[in-house]
Write an enzyme that holds these catalytic residues in place. Structure first.
Site, short mmCIF file in Angstrom:
data_model
loop_
_atom_site.label_atom_id
_atom_site.label_comp_id
_atom_site.label_asym_id
_atom_site.label_seq_id
_atom_site.Cartn_x
_atom_site.Cartn_y
_atom_site.Cartn_z
N LYS A 1 -2.92 8.97 14.79
CA LYS A 1 -4.04 9.58 15.61
C LYS A 1 -5.01 8.58 16.28
CE LYS A 1 -5.33 11.43 11.68
NZ LYS A 1 -4.27 11.00 10.91
N ARG B 1 -9.20 19.39 8.31
CA ARG B 1 -8.41 19.13 7.44
C ARG B 1 -8.10 19.91 6.32
NH1 ARG B 1 -9.00 13.24 7.88
NH2 ARG B 1 -7.70 12.03 6.59
N ARG C 1 -8.41 -1.72 5.44
CA ARG C 1 -9.30 -0.75 4.95
C ARG C 1 -9.17 -0.76 3.48
NH1 ARG C 1 -8.64 4.61 8.84
NH2 ARG C 1 -8.67 5.47 6.66
P1 AP5 Z 1 -3.29 4.89 13.12
O1 AP5 Z 1 -3.37 5.27 14.41
O2 AP5 Z 1 -4.46 3.81 12.43
O3 AP5 Z 1 -3.19 6.05 12.23
P2 AP5 Z 1 -4.17 7.31 11.92
O4 AP5 Z 1 -3.41 8.57 12.04
O5 AP5 Z 1 -5.28 7.23 12.74
O6 AP5 Z 1 -4.47 7.05 10.47
P3 AP5 Z 1 -5.65 7.15 9.62
O7 AP5 Z 1 -5.41 6.36 8.13
O8 AP5 Z 1 -7.01 6.68 10.22
O9 AP5 Z 1 -5.79 8.51 9.22
P4 AP5 Z 1 -6.40 9.20 8.16
O10 AP5 Z 1 -6.35 10.69 8.38
O11 AP5 Z 1 -6.03 8.98 6.44
O12 AP5 Z 1 -8.03 8.44 7.95
P5 AP5 Z 1 -9.43 8.82 8.26
O13 AP5 Z 1 -10.35 7.68 8.83
O14 AP5 Z 1 -9.29 10.40 9.09
O15 AP5 Z 1 -1.99 3.99 12.89
C1 AP5 Z 1 -1.55 3.69 11.55
C2 AP5 Z 1 -1.02 2.13 11.75
O16 AP5 Z 1 0.38 2.43 12.41
C3 AP5 Z 1 -1.75 1.14 12.74
O17 AP5 Z 1 -1.63 -0.08 12.31
C4 AP5 Z 1 -0.96 1.17 13.86
O18 AP5 Z 1 -1.04 0.29 14.80
C5 AP5 Z 1 0.64 1.49 13.85
N1 AP5 Z 1 1.02 2.47 14.79
C6 AP5 Z 1 0.59 3.53 15.35
N2 AP5 Z 1 1.72 4.02 16.02
C7 AP5 Z 1 2.52 3.37 15.93
C8 AP5 Z 1 3.89 3.39 16.32
N3 AP5 Z 1 4.54 4.39 17.27
N4 AP5 Z 1 4.83 2.35 15.82
C9 AP5 Z 1 4.56 1.51 15.17
N5 AP5 Z 1 3.44 1.31 14.60
C10 AP5 Z 1 2.41 2.32 15.02
O19 AP5 Z 1 -9.93 9.42 6.93
C11 AP5 Z 1 -10.21 8.35 5.93
C12 AP5 Z 1 -10.84 9.37 4.72
O20 AP5 Z 1 -12.20 10.00 5.11
C13 AP5 Z 1 -10.12 10.52 4.12
O21 AP5 Z 1 -9.13 10.11 3.25
C14 AP5 Z 1 -11.06 11.41 3.48
O22 AP5 Z 1 -11.64 10.83 2.43
C15 AP5 Z 1 -12.21 11.21 4.41
N6 AP5 Z 1 -12.17 12.38 5.45
C16 AP5 Z 1 -12.10 12.00 6.93
N7 AP5 Z 1 -11.87 13.29 7.61
C17 AP5 Z 1 -12.54 14.03 6.72
C18 AP5 Z 1 -12.44 15.68 6.83
N8 AP5 Z 1 -12.15 16.12 7.99
N9 AP5 Z 1 -12.41 16.33 5.75
C19 AP5 Z 1 -12.66 15.79 4.44
N10 AP5 Z 1 -12.69 14.36 4.25
C20 AP5 Z 1 -12.53 13.56 5.56
#
Ligand code: AP5
Length: 218
Positions: free
Chosen positions: A13, A88, A160
């Site tokens: 994402k 989410r 992270r």
């Molecule tokens: P990356 O693009 O970083 O993945 P992502 O989908 O953005 O993953 P996140 O971990 O950021 O998502 P998340 O939803 O868990 O975390 P968030 O910060 O929202 O890619 C991942 C890796 O893969 C990278 O190293 C990249 O280089 C690699 N990659 C990408 N595409 C590739 C490809 N095609 N081939 C090879 N490698 C590739 O949330 C964190 C925390 O915040 C949650 O756990 C929760 O506690 C809280 N939170 C956030 N939003 C909410 C909400 N709406 N409600 C409640 N709690 C929330």
């Protein structure tokens, strides 16, 4: 254009938001980034969110909905936005509907990015991020050019806290239980385009561009 990027932790994402911001000229709104900034600043929001994030659980809906209503009302979001990590839960999706309806707006598309579980675990545990400019790297697929120095801003990249293996497993479990039901919710509203995120960056990007009706650029 108002878009949701929907998919499990690590599906890409954040990675794909980066080029979409440039191409579409609309901001990425990442609840994860907003919450991590709040934790770093030690604000009241950060204090509320920290323990949930560290354990891989979701921050309560009431907290998220309050902050998102404020964020979506900011001037840079008037022409559209890319929602990364929100909604989410079904209550968050209902809250989003209400906020958009109040503003006379609607969603255009939900891009659901599918990636196999083993690949998600691999990508997350080898991810590194820049705490300063938010650039995303991967030790295997896309390492910084010089050691742990961010290519974009020169800060040191870090892992992270929630990318350690035990927390990753919990985040994936929470995704299946609380967030995956949103796929059917948005399919029922005719908004979902399914993206195969298992392949490399260029392939996934081309699928997104096709789903958005744009020329694939590689
Ligand atoms: P990356 O693009 O970083 O993945 P992502 O989908 O953005 O993953 P996140 O971990 O950021 O998502 P998340 O939803 O868990 O975390 P968030 O910060 O929202 O890619 C991942 C890796 O893969 C990278 O190293 C990249 O280089 C690699 N990659 C990408 N595409 C590739 C490809 N095609 N081939 C090879 N490698 C590739 O949330 C964190 C925390 O915040 C949650 O756990 C929760 O506690 C809280 N939170 C956030 N939003 C909410 C909400 N709406 N409600 C409640 N709690 C929330």
């Amino acid at each position: 254009m108002r878009l949701i990027l929907l998919g499990a932790p690590g599906c890409g994402k954040g990675t794909h938001s980066a080029w979409m911001v440039e191409e579409l000229g609309i901001p990425q709104i990442s609840t994860g980034d907003i919450l991590r900034d709040a934790v770093k600043e030690g604000s009241e929001l950060g204090r509320q969110a920290r323990s949930y994030m560290d354990s891989g659980e979701l921050v309560p809906d009431s907290v998220i909905l309050g902050l998102m209503r404020g964020r979506m009302a900011q001037p840079d979001a008037a022409r559209g936005f890319i929602l990364d990590g929100f909604p989410r839960t079904i209550p968050q999706a209902e809250g989003l509907n209400g906020a958009l309806g109040d503003a006379g707006m609607k969603l255009d598309r939900v891009l659901q990015i599918n990636v196999a579980r083993d690949e998600l675990i691999h990508r997350l545990t080898s991810r590194r991020v820049c705490p300063n400019c938010k650039a995303v790297y991967n030790l295997d697929f896309k390492p910084p050019k010089q050691g742990d120095i961010c290519d974009a801003c020169g800060a040191s990249v870090v892992q992270r806290d929630d990318d350690r293996e035990a927390t990753v497993a919990q985040r994936l479990e929470v995704y299946e239980r609380q967030t995956a039901p949103l796929i059917d919710y948005y399919i029922a509203r005719g908004l979902v385009a399914v993206i195969d995120g298992n392949q490399g960056y260029a392939h996934t990007r081309a699928e997104i561009e096709t789903a958005l009706g744009r020329e694939a650029k590689r």
